[in-house]
Design an enzyme around this catalytic site. Structure first.
Site, PDB file in Angstrom:
ATOM      1  N   ASP A  76     -28.889  16.302 -27.224  1.00 40.88           N
ATOM      2  CA  ASP A  76     -28.405  17.478 -26.517  1.00 40.88           C
ATOM      3  C   ASP A  76     -27.032  17.785 -27.079  1.00 40.88           C
ATOM      4  OD1 ASP A  76     -29.332  19.393 -24.465  1.00 40.88           O
ATOM      5  OD2 ASP A  76     -27.342  19.005 -23.662  1.00 40.88           O
ATOM      6  N   ASP A 167     -23.441  27.627 -36.500  1.00 42.07           N
ATOM      7  CA  ASP A 167     -22.788  27.073 -37.701  1.00 42.07           C
ATOM      8  C   ASP A 167     -21.894  28.066 -38.448  1.00 42.07           C
ATOM      9  OD1 ASP A 167     -23.537  24.441 -37.512  1.00 42.07           O
ATOM     10  OD2 ASP A 167     -25.311  24.648 -38.766  1.00 42.07           O
ATOM     11  N   LYS A 187     -22.515  18.908 -44.519  1.00 42.93           N
ATOM     12  CA  LYS A 187     -22.389  18.963 -43.047  1.00 42.93           C
ATOM     13  C   LYS A 187     -22.534  17.562 -42.448  1.00 42.93           C
ATOM     14  CE  LYS A 187     -24.234  21.073 -38.850  1.00 42.93           C
ATOM     15  NZ  LYS A 187     -25.296  21.845 -38.195  1.00 42.93           N
TER      16      LYS A 187
HETATM   17  P1  IMP Z   1     -29.913  22.143 -26.672  1.00 40.28           P
HETATM   18  O1  IMP Z   1     -29.264  20.848 -27.039  1.00 40.28           O
HETATM   19  O2  IMP Z   1     -31.379  22.140 -26.903  1.00 40.28           O
HETATM   20  O3  IMP Z   1     -29.513  22.603 -25.296  1.00 40.28           O
HETATM   21  O4  IMP Z   1     -29.390  23.251 -27.694  1.00 40.28           O
HETATM   22  C1  IMP Z   1     -28.164  23.119 -28.281  1.00 40.28           C
HETATM   23  C2  IMP Z   1     -27.747  24.433 -28.880  1.00 40.28           C
HETATM   24  O5  IMP Z   1     -26.380  24.236 -29.346  1.00 40.28           O
HETATM   25  C3  IMP Z   1     -28.521  24.808 -30.113  1.00 40.28           C
HETATM   26  O6  IMP Z   1     -29.574  25.671 -29.851  1.00 40.28           O
HETATM   27  C4  IMP Z   1     -27.458  25.532 -30.930  1.00 40.28           C
HETATM   28  O7  IMP Z   1     -27.309  26.795 -30.428  1.00 40.28           O
HETATM   29  C5  IMP Z   1     -26.190  24.797 -30.593  1.00 40.28           C
HETATM   30  N1  IMP Z   1     -25.951  23.737 -31.579  1.00 40.28           N
HETATM   31  C6  IMP Z   1     -26.093  22.405 -31.408  1.00 40.28           C
HETATM   32  N2  IMP Z   1     -25.833  21.749 -32.538  1.00 40.28           N
HETATM   33  C7  IMP Z   1     -25.532  22.682 -33.458  1.00 40.28           C
HETATM   34  C8  IMP Z   1     -25.201  22.606 -34.843  1.00 40.28           C
HETATM   35  O8  IMP Z   1     -25.167  21.546 -35.479  1.00 40.28           O
HETATM   36  N3  IMP Z   1     -24.970  23.789 -35.419  1.00 40.28           N
HETATM   37  C9  IMP Z   1     -25.019  24.981 -34.773  1.00 40.28           C
HETATM   38  N4  IMP Z   1     -25.350  25.103 -33.500  1.00 40.28           N
HETATM   39  C10 IMP Z   1     -25.605  23.960 -32.837  1.00 40.28           C
END
Ligand code: IMP
Length: 225
Positions: A76, A167, A187
């Site tokens: 998450d 990103d 990254k």
């Molecule tokens: P969840 O963990 O499924 O609630 O979603 C996390 C959200 O955070 C993702 O859909 C992205 O929008 C954002 N996110 C998490 N990690 C990254 C990353 O490494 N790059 C860009 N966006 C991220």
């Protein structure tokens, strides 16, 4: 925390987010796991009802572990913007939900920028962090979590088309390229030929803590390092 020994074998990546699945697969693969994904096993994507990254990561890992009978690793994660009091945070994915149910990150990045501008401060605080909590659930054993964070600056307009999600709008501290302008190895913080290079992204940092706790008997395949 008791010692955890994770043997190479089947391991489920408990995510339905393609960007995350790709990055976790890249991080895991050099250790020789047989990687399965929640989607290919037909596992449900549970509603994220937790109020912290940790609670949601545990929820996702335990749902996948229960559904598959296999060890499952969930992530998450999200973007916490200082000027917005840590938003969008655990709602990072939700901020990108378009009216038709698809994900629109150009809209989400614009929304973040407009909210920062809307604070009306003489000088906008552009500081932000990407946060990741990984949860490892195994049948019959207590679930454990590992956190990683990377600080940076929100840039406008977004730059680059690599990576996923937010990103292109995130410039990690000490770098001149946004995560959207970096290839996967950069990254992650992987330097060709240097197996000990420090991890960079929040996910790679959380993974390094996980690897130190659970994979200490395994070495990363030098071919990938
Ligand atoms: P969840 O963990 O499924 O609630 O979603 C996390 C959200 O955070 C993702 O859909 C992205 O929008 C954002 N996110 C998490 N990690 C990254 C990353 O490494 N790059 C860009 N966006 C991220």
């Amino acid at each position: 925390m008791a010692d955890i020994v994770l043997e190479p074998g089947p391991l489920v990546i408990a995510s339905h987010n393609d960007g995350k699945v790709r990055e976790i697969r890249e991080l895991l693969e050099p250790y020789g796991f047989e990687i399965r994904t929640a989607a290919e096993l037909g596992l449900i994507d549970p509603e994220e009802t937790g109020s912290t990254f940790e609670e949601n990561a545990v929820l996702k890992a335990e749902t996948a572990c229960l559904g598959s009978g296999l060890p499952a690793l969930a992530d998450d994660s999200g973007l916490a913007v200082d000027a917005l009091g840590g938003d969008p945070g655990i709602y990072s994915a939700r901020w990108a939900e378009a009216a038709d149910g698809s994900r629109d990150f150009a809209m989400a990045m614009r929304n973040v920028e407009e909210k920062m501008q809307g604070k009306g401060a003489a000088e906008i605080n552009r500081g932000a962090q990407f946060v990741c909590v990984l949860a490892l659930a195994r049948p019959g054993v207590e679930t454990v979590t590992f956190a990683g964070i990377v600080g940076g600056t929100m840039v406008w307009p977004p730059r680059g088309s690599q990576g996923f999600g937010y990103d292109p709008a995130f410039l990690p501290d000490g770098f001149e390229r946004t995560f959207g302008e970096m290839d996967a190895d950069e990254k992650h913080g992987w330097t060709p030929g240097d197996d000990q290079a420090p991890p960079l992204s929040h996910r790679a940092r959380a993974f390094a803590v996980f690897a130190a706790a659970c994979l200490s008997g395994l070495t990363r395949n030098p071919a990938k390092a």
